[in-house]
Design an enzyme around this catalytic site. Structure first.
Site, PDB file in Angstrom:
ATOM      1  N   SER A 274       0.903  -1.353   0.082  1.00 42.68           N
ATOM      2  CA  SER A 274       0.005  -0.037  -0.027  1.00 42.68           C
ATOM      3  C   SER A 274       0.836   1.376   0.118  1.00 42.68           C
ATOM      4  O   SER A 274       1.952   1.243   0.481  1.00 42.68           O
ATOM      5  CB  SER A 274      -0.947  -0.051   1.321  1.00 42.68           C
TER       6      SER A 274
ATOM      7  N   TYR B 296      -1.243  -0.285  10.431  1.00 43.52           N
ATOM      8  CA  TYR B 296      -1.379  -0.812   8.820  1.00 43.52           C
ATOM      9  C   TYR B 296      -0.321  -0.373   8.264  1.00 43.52           C
ATOM     10  O   TYR B 296       0.289  -0.984   7.351  1.00 43.52           O
ATOM     11  CB  TYR B 296      -2.742  -0.229   8.402  1.00 43.52           C
TER      12      TYR B 296
ATOM     13  N   LYS C 274       2.743  -2.779   6.368  1.00 43.32           N
ATOM     14  CA  LYS C 274       2.956  -2.764   4.859  1.00 43.32           C
ATOM     15  C   LYS C 274       4.348  -2.319   4.440  1.00 43.32           C
ATOM     16  O   LYS C 274       4.784  -2.932   3.464  1.00 43.32           O
ATOM     17  CB  LYS C 274       1.935  -1.888   4.097  1.00 43.32           C
TER      18      LYS C 274
END
Length: 275
Positions: free
Chosen positions: A145, A158, A162
């Site tokens: 991402s 998150y 990533k």
């Protein structure tokens, strides 16, 4: 197995596993591989309301929570038992709800890291064990991402997970060569059936799209095309790479905030951060 009929993007005879492959980006990736002639297995925690299909070709479904190492290994075993081999794995399962980093609970943060970093590792380990024994090896593609490449306010764990996934990708590409190629795809803003949860109504989606140099949000097909390339023989010498699919990225905010007359600048002054 890719390119068996002379077209490097024809994956007839190949077997592809897509985690989180029943909706959104994952469904688009799975559909793209079906279009390319591959046999496709998709996994998710819950069976989809409608099968992942392109015309008469359907993806096989297996229920699993890839955060559990045993279930992650089981979906690889399912693909091999069903089709006799495994050529491509796309680690797509992931995501995170918004949470203020100052107040996110330890349990929440651990869950996000398990899903977005450890789960891809579990699946990749099981897939690598199979691919190393195949004459043609295999290809593993991790879906990262843009949150890994810039600040990720509201989704700190998150973004960090990533970023870790990108590091993992480069390491596995070294450890598992030459039989297995490992790459990452980093999508930017992608419009899916759940876009309203992130960007609001139609006007919100349009406003976000207007900030992107290509003046549109990405689609699951855009991400699927990137995965198809990395899985194909066209990328036979590509491993440890991160293919960024973000339409040109984000316009730097300082360009909007600055009051200098950009038309009068001839390049004599250094950019911020230049030596």
């Amino acid at each position: 197995m890719a390119g068996a009929l002379g077209n490097p993007l024809d994956l007839s005879g190949s077997v592809v596993l897509v985690t989180g492959g029943t909706k959104g980006v994952g469904r688009g990736i799975a559909a793209r591989f079906l279009q390319a002639g591959a046999a496709v297995v998709v996994s998710a925690r819950n069976e989809p309301e409608s099968p992942v299909a392109v015309e008469r070709d359907h993806a096989a479904f297996v229920a699993a929570d890839v955060r559990d190492p045993e279930q992650a290994a089981a979906i690889v075993a399912f693909a091999v038992e069903r089709f006799g081999r495994l050529d491509v794995v796309v680690n797509n399962a992931g995501g995170s709800p918004r949470a203020d980093a100052a107040h996110a609970s330890p349990r929440f943060s651990e869950s996000i890291v398990r899903l977005n970093l450890l789960a891809p590792l579990h699946v990749a380990q099981a897939a690598n064990a199979v691919m190393q024994e195949q004459e043609s090896g295999g290809s593993i593609i991790n879906i990262a991402s843009v949150s890994a490449l810039r600040p990720s306010p509201g989704t700190a764990a998150y973004g960090a997970a990533k970023a870790g996934l990108l590091s993992l990708t480069t390491t596995l590409a070294v450890e598992w060569a030459p039989k297995v190629r490992v790459n990452a795809v980093t999508p930017g803003y992608i419009e899916t059936e759940q876009a309203h949860l992130h960007y609001g109504d139609t006007d919100g989606v349009a406003a976000v799209a207007d900030t992107i140099p290509l003046r549109r949000m990405g689609t699951p097909v855009d991400v699927g095309d990137a995965c198809l390339y990395l899985a194909s023989s066209l990328a036979g010498y590509v491993s440890g790479a991160n293919l960024v699919v973000h339409g040109g990225g984000e316009r730097p905010l300082f360009l909007s905030a600055a009051n200098a007359d950009a038309t009068s600048v001839t390049g004599a002054s250094p950019s911020p951060g230049d030596g």
